[in-house]
Design an enzyme around this catalytic site. Structure first.
Site, mmCIF file in Angstrom:
data_model
loop_
_atom_site.group_PDB
_atom_site.id
_atom_site.type_symbol
_atom_site.label_atom_id
_atom_site.label_comp_id
_atom_site.label_asym_id
_atom_site.label_seq_id
_atom_site.Cartn_x
_atom_site.Cartn_y
_atom_site.Cartn_z
ATOM 1 N N LYS A 183 -14.732 8.044 -3.407
ATOM 2 C CA LYS A 183 -15.983 8.756 -2.333
ATOM 3 C C LYS A 183 -16.452 9.846 -2.736
ATOM 4 O O LYS A 183 -17.729 10.006 -2.954
ATOM 5 C CB LYS A 183 -15.491 8.644 -0.870
ATOM 6 C CG LYS A 183 -15.488 7.358 -0.453
ATOM 7 C CD LYS A 183 -14.580 7.029 1.049
ATOM 8 C CE LYS A 183 -13.875 6.004 1.200
ATOM 9 N NZ LYS A 183 -12.784 5.931 2.303
ATOM 10 N N THR A 226 -8.663 6.517 -1.697
ATOM 11 C CA THR A 226 -9.966 5.867 -1.604
ATOM 12 C C THR A 226 -10.978 7.036 -1.637
ATOM 13 O O THR A 226 -12.119 7.008 -2.197
ATOM 14 C CB THR A 226 -10.165 4.825 -1.032
ATOM 15 O OG1 THR A 226 -9.686 5.054 0.467
ATOM 16 C CG2 THR A 226 -9.513 3.585 -1.435
ATOM 17 N N LYS A 244 -8.365 14.007 4.693
ATOM 18 C CA LYS A 244 -7.309 12.814 4.637
ATOM 19 C C LYS A 244 -6.248 13.201 5.412
ATOM 20 O O LYS A 244 -6.226 14.067 6.241
ATOM 21 C CB LYS A 244 -6.699 12.551 3.191
ATOM 22 C CG LYS A 244 -6.059 13.905 2.639
ATOM 23 C CD LYS A 244 -5.419 13.853 1.217
ATOM 24 C CE LYS A 244 -6.362 13.977 0.117
ATOM 25 N NZ LYS A 244 -6.500 12.810 -0.813
ATOM 26 N N ARG A 245 -5.257 11.863 5.863
ATOM 27 C CA ARG A 245 -4.345 12.204 6.785
ATOM 28 C C ARG A 245 -3.416 13.274 6.381
ATOM 29 O O ARG A 245 -3.482 13.703 4.986
ATOM 30 C CB ARG A 245 -3.546 10.654 6.717
ATOM 31 C CG ARG A 245 -4.018 9.711 7.489
ATOM 32 C CD ARG A 245 -4.242 9.947 8.904
ATOM 33 N NE ARG A 245 -3.146 10.180 9.776
ATOM 34 C CZ ARG A 245 -2.815 9.504 10.587
ATOM 35 N NH1 ARG A 245 -3.363 8.304 10.979
ATOM 36 N NH2 ARG A 245 -1.716 9.636 11.040
ATOM 37 N N LYS A 286 0.806 14.236 0.597
ATOM 38 C CA LYS A 286 -0.326 14.668 0.005
ATOM 39 C C LYS A 286 -0.651 16.278 -0.165
ATOM 40 O O LYS A 286 -1.677 16.715 -0.637
ATOM 41 C CB LYS A 286 -1.708 14.337 1.275
ATOM 42 C CG LYS A 286 -1.411 12.727 1.313
ATOM 43 C CD LYS A 286 -2.473 12.411 2.537
ATOM 44 C CE LYS A 286 -2.574 10.885 2.852
ATOM 45 N NZ LYS A 286 -3.074 9.838 1.774
ATOM 46 N N HIS A 303 0.778 -1.307 -0.078
ATOM 47 C CA HIS A 303 0.016 0.098 0.039
ATOM 48 C C HIS A 303 0.777 1.160 -0.009
ATOM 49 O O HIS A 303 0.263 2.204 0.397
ATOM 50 C CB HIS A 303 -1.081 0.147 1.163
ATOM 51 C CG HIS A 303 -1.905 -1.002 1.215
ATOM 52 N ND1 HIS A 303 -3.392 -0.676 0.672
ATOM 53 C CD2 HIS A 303 -1.949 -2.276 1.674
ATOM 54 C CE1 HIS A 303 -4.010 -2.085 0.938
ATOM 55 N NE2 HIS A 303 -3.187 -3.001 1.345
HETATM 56 C C1 NBG Z 1 -2.563 3.582 1.872
HETATM 57 C C2 NBG Z 1 -2.235 4.593 0.713
HETATM 58 C C3 NBG Z 1 -3.479 5.095 0.156
HETATM 59 C C4 NBG Z 1 -4.266 4.071 -0.355
HETATM 60 C C5 NBG Z 1 -4.711 3.091 0.932
HETATM 61 C C6 NBG Z 1 -5.191 1.750 0.789
HETATM 62 C C7 NBG Z 1 -0.933 3.102 3.697
HETATM 63 C C8 NBG Z 1 0.202 2.512 4.082
HETATM 64 N N1 NBG Z 1 -1.187 3.176 2.361
HETATM 65 O O1 NBG Z 1 -3.052 5.596 -1.077
HETATM 66 O O2 NBG Z 1 -1.436 5.785 1.326
HETATM 67 O O3 NBG Z 1 -5.621 4.362 -0.829
HETATM 68 O O4 NBG Z 1 -3.283 2.696 1.420
HETATM 69 O O5 NBG Z 1 -4.839 1.121 -0.279
HETATM 70 O O6 NBG Z 1 -1.857 3.601 4.738
#
Ligand code: NBG
Length: 801
Positions: free
Chosen positions: A640, A636, A530-531, A536, A339
């Site tokens: 949404k 994701t 988002k985080r 980002k 991920h």
């Molecule tokens: C996160 C990515 C996102 C991705 C999500 C689900 C981690 C390590 N990765 O871009 O930063 O959408 O995983 O796949 O949290």
């Protein structure tokens, strides 16, 4: 309606019964939370039948089962989702009304289990729900953290964290299974994992799968010898130490501290889960050597990668299988999803720590490595550099175990989470490994569940869709294409806009009530939730706002916009916290300035969560997906938002690329360097200064921030952030800032043509069918897990709630 009223009468009775028999209260003493629990328990009673029938069917039919190992699940509240999936929303509303209660208020009472950091944990939750909806035999395994992700308060000084005691008032959705508990040896200690099960209900089917979360307990409540000797503290110390294991979720992007506990958490939940799979195998009369026929084991990132060594250990040391057989069973069972490409996020563990906590697993890893390198040496004779890169052990002053390499070597499939990300995995991170096993690497683009992210989150849109394209979109999201005949119908576009307005009004109301901020719901809602992370690039958005502020002050007439931010920064990530501080500082100045009235507003929503997401996504006009290309694996939230009718402004990164392909370039605001160009910039010795020098507008914005204008005159506060942006700018903000401005100007132009915007919005929803997690899961099931759906038959003799 008649059906609903029979159902609702039954619900009323159940709720009244639970008030007496579960809450032990009369109506006069009942709190709102009591009423929430009564409704939750009444709903639980109704889904238990599915849950019990599902377990019976799976046991009877010896089904092949997908097991999903994930250290995180960001589930969100269960009540409303379960009502939707059981088709009981109307009945529950009626039941509440007849009891003088308000359904929405009861739904809002549920604390959400924040057992994840962000996208990765939320994806795991969407996937569980899709597996149940697709009738796939599956078990989710994880950790029952007593404290989830911290709660975030926003003060004038930025983010303040506090603990999240989500279990303080009990949890009506879980069932403890003390009969299923397993010992795990960690260093010199043994910890026991006890199963807590939560039902995961499919939509419109009888299937309810299980999410099984492990909680740590000590083998003995306390040490009697110490107790008898009068040393009470010592007597309970061991117990406390053991139970710390499942106490708290680690925020990601965190420094090294506490890493020892994190490795312990990983082996803890992985070992419990694998031991349990053997228990299930035995229970069905199967041989241990049939493990890989019974189970597909999916690793959600590297957190559970220790499963490769632990499954080998269990097979050999506990079940007496020889190495070669054990290895072929292991690699036939396990698959791994990556991920992230960020190097700092790739897990490695110091060999010494490993040796202390997991000596036998380390021995197995060494043996896997030596066999693997022997094979690789034949393939690459004399190329020591390659061998060094692919080795499971990183050499250096401190030798470390590379969990990602272990996961690849021990898996039959490895996938990224969007096309670009999977390609980059093969080209960079795992380039050497992909050359050895090209067939092992694949892509499964992420998706989101339409039940929670459309049916639950956006009832006005769901109702409109039901009316014009029917109800099947909930499980066949591609049916959104049925909107095509309406895409140019002015009357329909009016209705579309009216539905979108409702979502925006709802968010505006929340901001007024909870934050005391008045926003004009007809302004453009420009949203980034988002985080908080430099890659980002929330600071790129911040610069853009400062620029707008200056332009409006100089008399430019820009269409009214409301910028909305939300998201948590890891407590140890200083720059991310400074970015929050900057956004808050900008909000304070902008929102107080009469010249901005009706033109510009900035809001930071505290404590972003799944529930808050449900409120925010339907209210987004412009979806900010502005990461440095090549850094966001998928995203994701982007899905949404688009699904709910937002238009994206974004870079060619992660799933943005696929979203743009689906919705059409004319319905997407593209800007910025591509991943390849970003890489080139790095090769040619990137420096932000030349970009800044050419751009007087951004220079002015940077100067204003540096002057203390957004920090009550404190010219030092933002120095670390500005220094980073102007000296090395690791995420290439300055290389993209002017193109971002150009795209934002195009947004302004498109927005003032309201019918054009409505058409763009409609196209986004209409073309987003691909981004259903049902599609992702069907793909995993067919190509990677080889798990087929199993119809659950409802038993005739289940007790009536
Ligand atoms: C996160 C990515 C996102 C991705 C999500 C689900 C981690 C390590 N990765 O871009 O930063 O959408 O995983 O796949 O949290």
């Amino acid at each position: 309606m008649r059906m609903a009223s029979a159902e609702s009468k039954a619900l009323v009775e159940s709720m009244q019964r639970h008030l007496f028999f579960s809450q032990a209260k009369s109506a006069s003493l009942a709190t709102r939370h009591d009423h929430y629990r009564c409704l939750a328990l009444a709903v639980r009673d109704r889904l238990l039948r599915n849950w019990v029938d599902t377990a019976d069917t799976y046991t009877r039919e010896h089904v092949r089962t997908a097991t999903y190992l994930s250290a995180e699940y960001l589930l969100g509240p269960h009540l409303e989702n379960n009502l939707v999936n059981l088709g009981l929303v109307e009945a529950a509303r009626q039941a509440c009304t007849s009891l003088g209660l308000n359904l929405q208020e009861l739904i809002a009472e549920e604390p959400e289990p924040g057992l994840g950091n962000g996208g990765l944990g939320r994806l795991a939750a969407c996937f569980q729900e899709s597996m149940a909806t697709l009738e796939l035999p599956a078990i989710g395994y994880g950790i029952r953290y007593e404290f989830g992700i911290f709660r975030q308060q926003i003060t004038p000084h930025g983010q303040v964290e506090s603990t999240d005691p989500w279990l303080a008032q009990g949890n009506p959705w879980e069932v403890i299974r003390p009969e299923w508990s397993y010992p795990v040896q960690i260093g010199e200690h043994t910890v026991i994992g006890v199963a807590y099960d939560t039902p995961i209900l499919g939509y419109g089917v009888n299937t309810a799968n299980t999410l099984r979360l492990w909680s740590a307990v000590a083998p003995e409540a306390f040490d009697f010898a110490s107790f008898n000797a009068g040393d009470y503290t010592r007597a309970v110390l061991r117990k406390m130490q053991s139970e710390t294991l499942s106490k708290v979720l680690y925020p990601n992007d965190e420094l090294d501290q506490g890493k020892r506990l994190r490795l312990s958490q990983q082996i803890f939940f992985v070992s419990c889960s694998l031991q349990e799979m053997f228990r299930i195998l035995r229970g069905q009369g199967l041989e241990v050597t049939e493990f890989h026929h019974k189970f597909a084991v999916q690793l959600n990132d590297t957190h559970p990668a220790i499963a490769v060594a632990e499954l080998m250990r269990l097979l050999m040391d506990v079940h007496g299988v020889d190495w070669d057989t054990a290895w072929s069973i292991t690699t036939a069972s396990i698959s791994y999803t990556n991920h992230t490409l960020l190097p700092e996020a790739l897990e490695t563990w110091g060999v010494e720590l490993f040796e202390q906590l997991l000596p036998r697993q380390l021995e197995i890893i060494y043996e896997i490595n030596s066999r693997f390198l022997r094979m690789a040496r034949i393939r690459y004779p004399g190329d020591f550099q390659i061998l060094q890169r692919i080795s499971l052990i990183e050499e250096g002053p401190q030798r470390r175990v590379r969990m990602a390499n272990l996961a690849v070597v021990g898996s039959h499939h490895v996938n990224g989470v969007a096309e670009l990300h999977s390609t980059l995995l093969k080209q960079h991170l795992f380039a050497d490994l992909a050359r050895i096993w090209p067939e092992r690497f694949t892509n499964v683009t992420n998706g989101v569940t339409p039940r929670r992210w459309l049916a639950v989150a956006n009832p006005p849109l769901a109702t409109l869709l039901d009316e014009v394209i029917g109800e099947r979109w909930r499980t066949h999201l591609e049916e959104l294409e049925g909107l095509a005949p309406y895409a140019d119908d002015p009357a329909f576009l009016e209705r579309w806009q009216a539905v979108r307005d409702l979502g925006k009004q709802r968010l505006a109301q929340y901001m007024r009530k909870e934050l005391g901020v008045l926003v004009d719901h007809t302004s453009l809602f420009d949203v980034q939730v988002k985080r908080i992370h430099e890659y980002k690039r929330q600071h790129l958005a911040a610069l853009q706002i400062v620029e707008r502020y200056l332009r409006i002050r100089e008399g430019e007439n820009l269409p009214p916009r409301t910028f909305v931010f939300g998201g948590k920064a890891a407590p140890g990530y200083a720059i991310a916290k400074l970015i929050i501080r900057l956004l808050v500082g900008i909000a304070d100045v902008v929102n107080m300035d009469p010249a901005m009235d009706g033109r510009l507003k900035v809001v930071f929503l505290p404590n972003f969560s799944v529930s808050l997401g449900q409120l925010v996504y339907p209210a987004v006009d412009l979806s900010e997906q502005i990461s440095t290309a090549g850094k966001e694996a998928s995203g994701t939230g982007n899905m949404k938002m688009a699904l709910n009718g937002a238009v994206t402004i974004g870079t060619l990164d992660g799933a943005n690329i696929e979203i743009r392909d689906c919705v059409g370039a004319e319905n997407f605001f593209l800007f910025g360097h591509t991943a390849e160009q970003i890489e080139q910039l790095g090769h040619s010795g990137y420096h932000p200064m030349p970009w800044i020098e050419q751009d007087p507008v951004v220079r002015q914005a940077l100067e204003l921030i540096g002057s203390g204008y957004f920090s009550e005159g404190d010219g030092e506060l933002f120095h670390p952030l500005l220094a980073s942006l102007t000296s090395h700018d690791p995420f290439r903000v300055m290389a993209d800032v002017s193109d971002y401005r150009r795209a934002q100007n195009e947004v302004d132009e498109a927005w003032i043509n309201r019918s054009r915007w409505a058409r763009m919005s409609l196209h986004n929803t209409m073309k987003c069918g691909f981004f259903s997690s049902d599609r992702s899961i069907a793909d995993y099931a067919e190509r990677i897990w080889k798990v087929a759906p199993v119809r659950v038959q409802a038993s005739a003799d289940a007790p009536v709630p």
